[in-house]
Write a protein that holds these residues in place. Structure first.
Motif, mmCIF file in Angstrom:
data_model
loop_
_atom_site.group_PDB
_atom_site.id
_atom_site.type_symbol
_atom_site.label_atom_id
_atom_site.label_comp_id
_atom_site.label_asym_id
_atom_site.label_seq_id
_atom_site.Cartn_x
_atom_site.Cartn_y
_atom_site.Cartn_z
ATOM 1 N N GLU A 236 61.766 37.861 -10.582
ATOM 2 C CA GLU A 236 61.689 36.742 -11.539
ATOM 3 C C GLU A 236 60.469 35.871 -11.292
ATOM 4 O OE1 GLU A 236 64.652 36.886 -9.325
ATOM 5 O OE2 GLU A 236 65.389 34.818 -9.311
ATOM 6 N N ASN A 237 59.944 35.271 -12.360
ATOM 7 C CA ASN A 237 58.815 34.382 -12.112
ATOM 8 C C ASN A 237 59.178 32.901 -12.159
ATOM 9 O OD1 ASN A 237 58.916 34.282 -14.857
ATOM 10 N ND2 ASN A 237 57.103 35.575 -15.146
ATOM 11 N N GLN A 238 60.449 32.583 -12.411
ATOM 12 C CA GLN A 238 60.876 31.205 -12.171
ATOM 13 C C GLN A 238 61.488 31.187 -10.790
ATOM 14 O OE1 GLN A 238 63.125 30.057 -15.775
ATOM 15 N NE2 GLN A 238 61.609 31.417 -16.652
ATOM 16 N N ARG A 239 60.703 30.767 -9.842
ATOM 17 C CA ARG A 239 61.102 30.975 -8.457
ATOM 18 C C ARG A 239 61.656 29.719 -7.808
ATOM 19 N NH1 ARG A 239 59.803 36.002 -7.536
ATOM 20 N NH2 ARG A 239 60.227 36.012 -5.326
ATOM 21 N N PHE A 240 62.981 29.594 -7.861
ATOM 22 C CA PHE A 240 63.648 28.498 -7.178
ATOM 23 C C PHE A 240 63.888 28.982 -5.748
ATOM 24 C CE2 PHE A 240 67.662 26.205 -6.132
ATOM 25 C CZ PHE A 240 67.146 24.923 -6.186
ATOM 26 N N MET A 241 62.957 28.646 -4.857
ATOM 27 C CA MET A 241 62.943 29.282 -3.542
ATOM 28 C C MET A 241 64.205 29.048 -2.709
ATOM 29 S SD MET A 241 60.368 31.180 -3.625
ATOM 30 C CE MET A 241 60.398 31.843 -1.988
ATOM 31 N N LYS A 242 64.770 27.838 -2.780
ATOM 32 C CA LYS A 242 66.001 27.582 -2.024
ATOM 33 C C LYS A 242 67.059 28.614 -2.385
ATOM 34 C CE LYS A 242 65.848 22.630 -2.162
ATOM 35 N NZ LYS A 242 65.992 21.579 -1.210
ATOM 36 N N GLY A 243 67.186 28.883 -3.690
ATOM 37 C CA GLY A 243 68.175 29.844 -4.163
ATOM 38 C C GLY A 243 67.804 31.259 -3.755
ATOM 39 N N ILE A 244 66.528 31.589 -3.883
ATOM 40 C CA ILE A 244 66.074 32.936 -3.540
ATOM 41 C C ILE A 244 66.295 33.221 -2.054
ATOM 42 C CG2 ILE A 244 63.995 34.362 -3.304
ATOM 43 C CD1 ILE A 244 63.076 33.282 -6.000
ATOM 44 N N PHE A 245 65.963 32.230 -1.213
ATOM 45 C CA PHE A 245 66.174 32.388 0.229
ATOM 46 C C PHE A 245 67.652 32.686 0.508
ATOM 47 C CE2 PHE A 245 62.356 29.477 1.169
ATOM 48 C CZ PHE A 245 61.557 30.526 1.589
ATOM 49 N N SER A 246 68.548 31.949 -0.141
ATOM 50 C CA SER A 246 69.982 32.163 0.112
ATOM 51 C C SER A 246 70.447 33.495 -0.446
ATOM 52 C CB SER A 246 70.824 31.079 -0.549
ATOM 53 O OG SER A 246 70.481 29.840 -0.046
ATOM 54 N N TRP A 247 69.910 33.839 -1.600
ATOM 55 C CA TRP A 247 70.368 35.046 -2.291
ATOM 56 C C TRP A 247 70.139 36.303 -1.453
ATOM 57 C CZ3 TRP A 247 68.884 39.752 -4.132
ATOM 58 C CH2 TRP A 247 69.720 40.334 -5.094
ATOM 59 N N VAL A 248 68.989 36.367 -0.743
ATOM 60 C CA VAL A 248 68.702 37.585 0.018
ATOM 61 C C VAL A 248 69.575 37.722 1.265
ATOM 62 C CG1 VAL A 248 66.353 37.858 -0.837
ATOM 63 C CG2 VAL A 248 66.743 36.565 1.247
ATOM 64 N N GLY A 249 70.171 36.631 1.716
ATOM 65 C CA GLY A 249 71.123 36.728 2.819
ATOM 66 C C GLY A 249 70.492 36.899 4.195
ATOM 67 N N PHE A 250 71.012 37.824 4.997
ATOM 68 C CA PHE A 250 70.632 38.118 6.390
ATOM 69 C C PHE A 250 71.275 37.136 7.371
ATOM 70 C CE2 PHE A 250 67.123 40.248 4.124
ATOM 71 C CZ PHE A 250 67.168 41.495 4.724
ATOM 72 N N LYS A 251 71.258 37.565 8.635
ATOM 73 C CA LYS A 251 71.916 36.806 9.692
ATOM 74 C C LYS A 251 71.171 35.487 9.925
ATOM 75 C CE LYS A 251 73.528 37.732 14.320
ATOM 76 N NZ LYS A 251 73.038 38.361 15.542
ATOM 77 N N THR A 252 71.884 34.389 9.719
ATOM 78 C CA THR A 252 71.220 33.084 9.706
ATOM 79 C C THR A 252 71.709 32.147 10.795
ATOM 80 O OG1 THR A 252 70.998 33.277 7.309
ATOM 81 C CG2 THR A 252 70.745 31.075 8.242
ATOM 82 N N SER A 253 70.777 31.474 11.427
ATOM 83 C CA SER A 253 71.128 30.449 12.406
ATOM 84 C C SER A 253 70.628 29.098 11.886
ATOM 85 C CB SER A 253 70.473 30.789 13.738
ATOM 86 O OG SER A 253 70.610 29.711 14.624
ATOM 87 N N VAL A 254 71.303 28.029 12.299
ATOM 88 C CA VAL A 254 70.943 26.697 11.803
ATOM 89 C C VAL A 254 70.522 25.798 12.963
ATOM 90 C CG1 VAL A 254 71.791 24.668 10.562
ATOM 91 C CG2 VAL A 254 72.686 26.926 9.979
ATOM 92 N N VAL A 255 69.382 25.135 12.829
ATOM 93 C CA VAL A 255 69.048 24.095 13.808
ATOM 94 C C VAL A 255 68.963 22.769 13.053
ATOM 95 C CG1 VAL A 255 67.827 25.623 15.412
ATOM 96 C CG2 VAL A 255 66.553 24.496 13.621
ATOM 97 N N GLU A 256 69.332 21.697 13.719
ATOM 98 C CA GLU A 256 69.400 20.406 13.033
ATOM 99 C C GLU A 256 68.236 19.503 13.408
ATOM 100 O OE1 GLU A 256 73.314 19.076 14.068
ATOM 101 O OE2 GLU A 256 74.200 20.221 12.422
ATOM 102 N N TYR A 257 67.861 18.640 12.473
ATOM 103 C CA TYR A 257 66.775 17.695 12.761
ATOM 104 C C TYR A 257 66.882 16.470 11.877
ATOM 105 C CZ TYR A 257 64.167 18.892 8.477
ATOM 106 O OH TYR A 257 63.776 19.062 7.183
ATOM 107 N N ALA A 258 66.160 15.429 12.268
ATOM 108 C CA ALA A 258 66.105 14.212 11.450
ATOM 109 C C ALA A 258 64.834 14.256 10.621
ATOM 110 C CB ALA A 258 66.100 12.989 12.356
ATOM 111 N N ARG A 259 64.974 14.053 9.318
ATOM 112 C CA ARG A 259 63.824 14.093 8.411
ATOM 113 C C ARG A 259 62.941 12.867 8.615
ATOM 114 N NH1 ARG A 259 61.532 17.639 4.976
ATOM 115 N NH2 ARG A 259 60.883 16.873 2.941
ATOM 116 N N GLN A 260 61.668 13.106 8.806
ATOM 117 C CA GLN A 260 60.713 12.017 9.007
ATOM 118 C C GLN A 260 60.192 11.513 7.661
ATOM 119 O OE1 GLN A 260 60.156 11.018 12.190
ATOM 120 N NE2 GLN A 260 61.734 12.548 12.593
ATOM 121 N N PRO A 261 59.731 10.258 7.636
ATOM 122 C CA PRO A 261 59.033 9.826 6.413
ATOM 123 C C PRO A 261 57.673 10.524 6.346
ATOM 124 C CG PRO A 261 59.093 8.053 8.050
ATOM 125 C CD PRO A 261 59.857 9.185 8.631
#
Ligand code: UDP
Ligand code: MG
Length: 316
Positions: free
Chosen positions: A175-200
């Motif tokens: 697709e050429n309407q690329r909503f990357m957040k969705g695309i990243f999730s759609w492809v799946g794979f084994k995922t790990s999460v690290v947490e952080y505080a968003r800076q200004p």
């Protein structure tokens, strides 16, 4: 076995004030990792001196490569360009404005070496965002995830580590309407999460405000769900049922009590109500048809103007 290479992909739109700070910091962090790396900047049609600054940096440091898009195509397109050209074994998309803390790359690498294909960064502290942005972001994630087929984890942006396998999977999505957040999730794979505080933001301004964020949200929802289209079917059924019951009761009332004229106000209200409902339904349909139309043109996601890796003479 050769050592894995890390590719940093950084889309830039009017970031002249932060590029130097960013490059110094990220070079320092990558130096600490002992991996080889490339720093791939994608200039997304900046209107300031971002490109000049980037080219000057690329002259001095052979790790730096600059892709220059022919105009501003938006962050999603810039990211797509970066992913397509990155040559590393793992790829880390990151914003130029220092809102994604480069130190987190150490955590990314640690998790990747445990065997994860995707390591995402989750914002646990959004205090640098305005209240309105926090509320709307929250609403968006809730709404999106309640109707979309694949959930996108809340408070996770594009800042993440993905392995080459994941990039290859992403490239299978045409697709050429690329909503990357969705695309990243759609492809799946084994995922790990690290947490952080968003800076200004270190300097400059966010390009995502009000209207642009709203359109971004619409894009996300329409790209990954058709639920807004289906709603109208059920609404139609419900209102038809109500109309039927109401009609029947009026007929019975008229037969029993005779003709009764008053009711102008309620009639008008109902007519307006249904006029509005129908327009909304049409609007939602239009939203999808518009996207179908744009998608059917099969235009490329971005156009490359120059690539610092290709010498000037080779480009015509
Ligand atoms: N960006 C881009 N093209 C655009 C808008 C933004 O490449 O049309 C880049 C921008 O330079 C930055 C990243 O995308 O590196 C995130 O943008 P921004 O900081 O404006 O968004 P926010 O952090 O407010 O979501
Ligand atoms: Mg930002």
């Amino acid at each position: 076995m050769t050592k894995p290479v890390i590719s940093i992909v950084c889309p830039c739109f009017n970031e002249q004030e932060v590029i130097h700070t960013f490059t110094d910091k990220i070079t320092e962090i990558l130096g600490e990792t002992n991996f080889s790396y490339e720093l791939l900047f994608v200039n997304d049609g900046s209107r300031d001196d971002t490109l000049t600054v980037l080219y000057a940096l690329a002259e001095k440091d052979k790790h730096i490569r600059v892709l220059n898009l022919s105009r501003n195509f938006g962050k999603e397109a810039a990211l797509t360009a970066g992913l397509e050209h990155a040559e590393g074994d793992v790829i880390i998309p990151i914003d130029a404005d220092m809102q994604d803390p480069p130190e987190l790359i150490h955590d990314f690498i640690r998790e990747w070496q445990k065997g994860y294909d995707v390591v995402v960064a989750k914002r646990i502290d959004r205090s640098s965002d305005t209240l309105a942005k926090k509320i709307t972001a929250n609403l968006f994630y809730k709404f999106h995830n309640s109707i979309a087929d694949v959930e996108i984890p809340d408070n996770v942006g594009d800042f993440r580590l993905i392995t080459r396998r994941v990039v290859q999977a992403i490239q299978l999505l045409p697709e050429n309407q690329r909503f990357m957040k969705g695309i990243f999730s759609w492809v799946g794979f084994k995922t790990s999460v690290v947490e952080y505080a968003r800076q200004p933001r270190a300097a400059g301004e966010s390009s995502f405000n009000g209207w642009r964020l709203w359109n971004f949200a619409l894009e996300g929802i329409t790209s990954f769900s058709t639920a807004p289209l289906r709603v109208w079917l059920y609404l139609g059924v419900i209102f038809s049922a109500i109309a039927f019951i109401l009609g029947a009761s009026i007929i019975i009332k008229t037969l029993v009590f005779g003709v009764d004229i008053p009711g102008y106000a309620s009639l008008l209200t109902i007519v307006l109500f249904f006029g509005g409902i129908q327009l909304i339904g049409l609007g939602v349909m239009g939203e999808y048809i518009g996207r179908l139309y744009m998608e059917s043109k099969r235009r490329p996601v971005y156009i490359l103007d120059s690539d610092s890796k290709t010498p000037e003479s080779d480009r015509r």
